[in-house]
Enzyme design. Structure first.
Site, PDB file in Angstrom:
ATOM      1  N   ASP A   1      -0.702  -5.117   3.094  1.00  0.00           N
ATOM      2  CA  ASP A   1       0.542  -4.706   3.751  1.00  0.00           C
ATOM      3  C   ASP A   1       0.556  -3.194   3.950  1.00  0.00           C
ATOM      4  OD1 ASP A   1       3.346  -4.978   4.624  1.00  0.00           O
ATOM      5  OD2 ASP A   1       3.781  -3.927   2.746  1.00  0.00           O
TER       6      ASP A   1
ATOM      7  N   THR B   1       0.790  -1.227   0.000  1.00  0.00           N
ATOM      8  CA  THR B   1       0.000   0.000   0.000  1.00  0.00           C
ATOM      9  C   THR B   1       0.823   1.278   0.000  1.00  0.00           C
ATOM     10  OG1 THR B   1      -0.176  -0.066   2.412  1.00  0.00           O
ATOM     11  CG2 THR B   1      -1.941  -1.131   1.137  1.00  0.00           C
TER      12      THR B   1
ATOM     13  N   LYS C   1       3.460  -1.846  10.336  1.00  0.00           N
ATOM     14  CA  LYS C   1       4.851  -1.814  10.771  1.00  0.00           C
ATOM     15  C   LYS C   1       5.096  -0.701  11.778  1.00  0.00           C
ATOM     16  CE  LYS C   1       5.949  -3.242   6.112  1.00  0.00           C
ATOM     17  NZ  LYS C   1       4.692  -2.813   5.481  1.00  0.00           N
TER      18      LYS C   1
ATOM     19  N   HIS D   1       9.474  -1.832  11.050  1.00  0.00           N
ATOM     20  CA  HIS D   1       9.643  -1.419   9.658  1.00  0.00           C
ATOM     21  C   HIS D   1      11.075  -1.615   9.181  1.00  0.00           C
ATOM     22  CE1 HIS D   1       7.589   1.049   6.419  1.00  0.00           C
ATOM     23  NE2 HIS D   1       8.736   0.700   5.898  1.00  0.00           N
TER      24      HIS D   1
ATOM     25  N   TYR E   1       3.762   5.089   5.713  1.00  0.00           N
ATOM     26  CA  TYR E   1       3.197   5.359   4.392  1.00  0.00           C
ATOM     27  C   TYR E   1       2.196   6.518   4.431  1.00  0.00           C
ATOM     28  CZ  TYR E   1       4.971   0.639   3.332  1.00  0.00           C
ATOM     29  OH  TYR E   1       5.748  -0.481   3.189  1.00  0.00           O
TER      30      TYR E   1
END
Length: 139
Positions: free
Chosen positions: A50, A23, A84, A117, A55
């Site tokens: 995901d 994503t 994450k 992450h 993000y």
């Protein structure tokens, strides 16, 4: 792996889809496109979504997942959603607040997998993550 090769069995007995929908989207991509694309991915059969706080689009992904649950396309248990933990939140007392923020953003009660992450730590930064690294953070 299941007979059709779509899932792997984890050591705790749960299954993870082998193909996931990533994503990440560049800042130039409108947030509405993230909602639309995630819905299309679920319609196309993706069940592993995901995500990552870094993000900056967990809210939109959560809206898409909730929309597909509400319209009957999937049940929550059909979706394997992972997110994450960002590297500025690795101190033990920051993990739970970061996870709770992710759950709120995703409009979910749980994620199926929560991973670090990047497996390296940066100095703690209370703002969790910004698109641009603040000047007070040394890398």
């Amino acid at each position: 792996m299941d007979p059709k090769g779509r899932h792997l069995k984890l050591n705790d007995g749960h299954f993870i889809p082998v193909l996931g929908f990533g994503t990440y989207a560049a800042e130039e991509v409108p947030k509405s496109k993230t909602v639309e694309d995630t819905k299309l991915a679920i319609d196309a059969g993706f069940r592993h979504i995901d995500c990552a706080h870094a993000y900056g689009n967990e809210n939109e992904i959560g809206l898409a997942i909730q929309s597909k649950i509400q319209d009957g396309t999937v049940k929550r248990g059909d979706i394997f959603c992972n997110s994450k933990l960002w590297v500025t939140c690795l101190q033990p007392d920051l993990v739970r607040p970061a996870l709770e923020k992710t759950l709120k953003n995703l409009h979910l009660d749980y994620v199926d997998l929560y991973i670090i992450h990047y497996p390296t730590a940066l100095k703690t930064y209370i703002g969790i993550m910004t698109r641009k690294i603040p000047k007070n953070i040394s890398l």
